[in-house]
Design a protein around this motif. Structure first.
Motif, PDB file in Angstrom:
ATOM      1  N   ALA A 123      -1.116  12.600   4.847  1.00 31.29           N
ATOM      2  CA  ALA A 123      -2.362  12.497   5.179  1.00 31.29           C
ATOM      3  C   ALA A 123      -3.356  12.573   4.224  1.00 31.29           C
ATOM      4  O   ALA A 123      -4.560  12.022   4.350  1.00 31.29           O
ATOM      5  N   ARG A 124      -2.971  11.900   3.418  1.00 31.89           N
ATOM      6  CA  ARG A 124      -3.824  11.883   2.166  1.00 31.89           C
ATOM      7  C   ARG A 124      -3.569  10.165   1.957  1.00 31.89           C
ATOM      8  O   ARG A 124      -5.029   9.575   2.319  1.00 31.89           O
ATOM      9  N   MET A 125      -2.331   9.871   1.807  1.00 32.23           N
ATOM     10  CA  MET A 125      -1.976   8.730   1.640  1.00 32.23           C
ATOM     11  C   MET A 125      -2.579   7.640   2.505  1.00 32.23           C
ATOM     12  O   MET A 125      -2.905   6.187   2.571  1.00 32.23           O
ATOM     13  N   ILE A 126      -2.817   8.006   3.923  1.00 33.57           N
ATOM     14  CA  ILE A 126      -2.643   7.243   4.693  1.00 33.57           C
ATOM     15  C   ILE A 126      -3.695   6.506   4.882  1.00 33.57           C
ATOM     16  O   ILE A 126      -4.680   5.484   5.945  1.00 33.57           O
ATOM     17  N   ILE A 173       0.832  -4.532   3.971  1.00 31.54           N
ATOM     18  CA  ILE A 173      -0.172  -4.435   5.196  1.00 31.54           C
ATOM     19  C   ILE A 173      -0.577  -5.501   5.936  1.00 31.54           C
ATOM     20  O   ILE A 173      -0.241  -5.136   7.395  1.00 31.54           O
ATOM     21  N   ASP A 174       0.482  -6.070   5.588  1.00 35.44           N
ATOM     22  CA  ASP A 174       0.559  -7.643   6.492  1.00 35.44           C
ATOM     23  C   ASP A 174       1.554  -7.427   8.157  1.00 35.44           C
ATOM     24  O   ASP A 174       1.558  -8.651   8.425  1.00 35.44           O
ATOM     25  N   ASN A 175       2.516  -6.734   7.757  1.00 32.33           N
ATOM     26  CA  ASN A 175       3.508  -6.582   8.649  1.00 32.33           C
ATOM     27  C   ASN A 175       3.390  -5.352   9.069  1.00 32.33           C
ATOM     28  O   ASN A 175       4.364  -5.238  10.164  1.00 32.33           O
ATOM     29  N   ILE A 176       2.288  -4.938   9.518  1.00 35.11           N
ATOM     30  CA  ILE A 176       1.725  -3.505  10.437  1.00 35.11           C
ATOM     31  C   ILE A 176       1.899  -4.035  11.370  1.00 35.11           C
ATOM     32  O   ILE A 176       0.469  -5.007  11.764  1.00 35.11           O
ATOM     33  N   GLN A 177       2.218  -3.547  12.831  1.00 35.00           N
ATOM     34  CA  GLN A 177       2.226  -3.905  13.606  1.00 35.00           C
ATOM     35  C   GLN A 177       1.299  -2.440  14.368  1.00 35.00           C
ATOM     36  O   GLN A 177       0.066  -2.926  15.391  1.00 35.00           O
ATOM     37  N   GLU A 178       1.378  -1.329  14.291  1.00 33.11           N
ATOM     38  CA  GLU A 178       0.304  -1.051  14.851  1.00 33.11           C
ATOM     39  C   GLU A 178       0.536   0.729  13.552  1.00 33.11           C
ATOM     40  O   GLU A 178       1.418   1.037  13.505  1.00 33.11           O
ATOM     41  N   VAL A 179      -0.546   1.745  14.288  1.00 36.79           N
ATOM     42  CA  VAL A 179      -0.185   2.877  13.174  1.00 36.79           C
ATOM     43  C   VAL A 179      -0.692   3.839  14.042  1.00 36.79           C
ATOM     44  O   VAL A 179      -2.410   3.995  14.752  1.00 36.79           O
ATOM     45  N   ASN A 180      -0.127   5.027  13.909  1.00 35.59           N
ATOM     46  CA  ASN A 180      -0.566   6.130  15.325  1.00 35.59           C
ATOM     47  C   ASN A 180      -1.353   6.873  13.970  1.00 35.59           C
ATOM     48  O   ASN A 180      -0.132   7.916  12.905  1.00 35.59           O
ATOM     49  N   PHE A 181      -2.602   7.296  14.177  1.00 38.58           N
ATOM     50  CA  PHE A 181      -2.663   7.890  13.081  1.00 38.58           C
ATOM     51  C   PHE A 181      -2.687   9.462  12.842  1.00 38.58           C
ATOM     52  O   PHE A 181      -2.647  10.445  12.169  1.00 38.58           O
ATOM     53  N   ILE A 213       1.217  -1.590  -0.178  1.00 43.13           N
ATOM     54  CA  ILE A 213      -0.007   0.023  -0.359  1.00 43.13           C
ATOM     55  C   ILE A 213       1.180   0.916   0.266  1.00 43.13           C
ATOM     56  O   ILE A 213       1.635   1.227   0.980  1.00 43.13           O
ATOM     57  N   ARG A 214       0.252   2.478  -0.664  1.00 46.90           N
ATOM     58  CA  ARG A 214       1.420   3.659  -0.969  1.00 46.90           C
ATOM     59  C   ARG A 214       0.409   4.564   0.204  1.00 46.90           C
ATOM     60  O   ARG A 214      -0.610   4.379   0.537  1.00 46.90           O
ATOM     61  N   CYS A 215       2.097   4.445   1.692  1.00 46.82           N
ATOM     62  CA  CYS A 215       1.589   5.310   2.197  1.00 46.82           C
ATOM     63  C   CYS A 215       1.915   6.534   2.540  1.00 46.82           C
ATOM     64  O   CYS A 215       1.043   7.268   3.265  1.00 46.82           O
ATOM     65  N   HIS A 216       2.324   7.301   1.616  1.00 53.43           N
ATOM     66  CA  HIS A 216       3.522   8.244   1.604  1.00 53.43           C
ATOM     67  C   HIS A 216       3.585   8.114   0.136  1.00 53.43           C
ATOM     68  O   HIS A 216       4.941   7.375  -0.692  1.00 53.43           O
ATOM     69  N   ASN A 217       4.510   9.363  -0.007  1.00 52.28           N
ATOM     70  CA  ASN A 217       4.927   9.824  -1.688  1.00 52.28           C
ATOM     71  C   ASN A 217       6.386   9.102  -1.080  1.00 52.28           C
ATOM     72  O   ASN A 217       7.165   8.425  -2.337  1.00 52.28           O
ATOM     73  N   SER A 218       7.503   8.045  -0.263  1.00 56.00           N
ATOM     74  CA  SER A 218       8.047   8.134  -0.477  1.00 56.00           C
ATOM     75  C   SER A 218       8.356   6.169   0.214  1.00 56.00           C
ATOM     76  O   SER A 218       9.290   6.036   0.437  1.00 56.00           O
ATOM     77  N   PHE A 219       6.952   6.081   0.731  1.00 58.87           N
ATOM     78  CA  PHE A 219       6.801   4.988   1.166  1.00 58.87           C
ATOM     79  C   PHE A 219       5.688   3.791   0.129  1.00 58.87           C
ATOM     80  O   PHE A 219       4.666   4.273   0.189  1.00 58.87           O
ATOM     81  N   VAL A 220       6.319   2.624   0.660  1.00 64.51           N
ATOM     82  CA  VAL A 220       5.373   1.485  -0.023  1.00 64.51           C
ATOM     83  C   VAL A 220       4.929   0.280   1.460  1.00 64.51           C
ATOM     84  O   VAL A 220       6.290   0.137   1.223  1.00 64.51           O
ATOM     85  N   VAL A 221       4.011   0.034   2.031  1.00 68.37           N
ATOM     86  CA  VAL A 221       4.450  -0.233   3.272  1.00 68.37           C
ATOM     87  C   VAL A 221       3.576  -1.607   3.100  1.00 68.37           C
ATOM     88  O   VAL A 221       2.279  -1.959   2.437  1.00 68.37           O
TER      89      VAL A 221
END
Length: 249
Positions: free
Chosen positions: A231-234, A206-214, A196-204
């Motif tokens: 703010a948009r991609m997350i 999703i299966d290895n996410i432990q926690e998200v602080n929005f 998943i594209r979460c930022h212009n600089s990052f593609v994460v």
């Protein structure tokens, strides 16, 4: 690899079952191993609690122990929910206990005819092996990338995230190492629906996410690394994680 376990209090019958399954595993070259054959259910439970692989369990019901096979199966199920349990017994009238204790056994083999027992044991090995093969086929997808004169192949499940780097490069963050190669994030996010594209600089992954602080737009991965979202991609990450409220802050 599937660990196979036997818990049978009668030595002669235990050795027959050992021979049935070890010979078949060797002849068919199955991705299995006999991990433990014992008459002590407590020894088996201790081993299973320390093991991290799903198992195939052949359990006698009458073990001449304070823990019978049905109780043992229930305790195994709590530790290894994906394991396969097979009861081998002379007590056909006890089969209903499998449902009462919600063990969900693969088979319930009666010892009356030990030649038939051999066929049923082999049948269980076949089924467990095929399930394992199909599961691995689904889960062991590979990310393959040519880097200089080498081709690197890694399991998707080991990928934490991709990070853009100067000079049109991408840094691949794995569970325990990093690899840099020429590439574009917009191409990588199409590689696998879990990227998943979460930022212009990052593609994460999703299966290895432990926690998200929005609030802080921080994404903590299972290996302890952190990447960030915009703010948009997350929001796309949030949609994917809506079903698992434990990950959301």
């Amino acid at each position: 690899m599937i660990d196979v376990f036997i818990c049978e209090d009668q030595k002669e019958q235990r050795e027959k079952i050992i021979n049935y399954l070890t010979n078949y595993i060797m002849i068919e070259n199955l991705d299995m191993q006999l991990a433990l054959a014992t008459d002590n259910p407590e020894e088996l439970l201790t081993y299973v609690k320390e093991s991290k692989r799903a198992g195939l369990y052949f359990l006698d019901i009458d073990l001449n122990h304070k823990i019978n096979g049905i109780n043992l199966g229930a305790e195994i199920r709590a530790v290894d929910p994906n394991g396969d349990i097979v009861f081998i017994t002379t007590h056909s009238e006890l089969s209903y206990l499998n449902f009462i204790y919600k063990v969900a056994a693969m088979d319930f083999i009666i010892k009356d005819n030990f030649e038939e027992v051999q066929g049923r044991v082999i049948s269980c090995l076949k089924v467990a092996s095929e399930r394992n093969r199909l599961t691995n086929k689904v889960t062991s997808k590979k990310f393959v990338q040519k880097i200089a004169e080498k081709i690197v192949s890694v399991d998707y499940e080991d990928i934490m995230f991709f990070e853009s780097s100067p000079l049109h490069k991408v840094v691949l963050h794995l569970d325990n190492r990093q690899i840099e190669f020429y590439g574009k994030l917009k191409e990588l996010e199409k590689e696998y629906e879990g990227f998943i594209r979460c930022h212009n600089s990052f593609v994460v992954n999703i299966d290895n996410i432990q926690e998200v602080n929005f609030k802080e737009k921080k994404i903590l991965l299972k290996n302890g690394e952190t990447c960030y979202g915009s703010a948009r991609m997350i929001k796309s990450v949030q949609k994917k994680l809506e079903a698992d409220k434990a990950l959301l802050k």
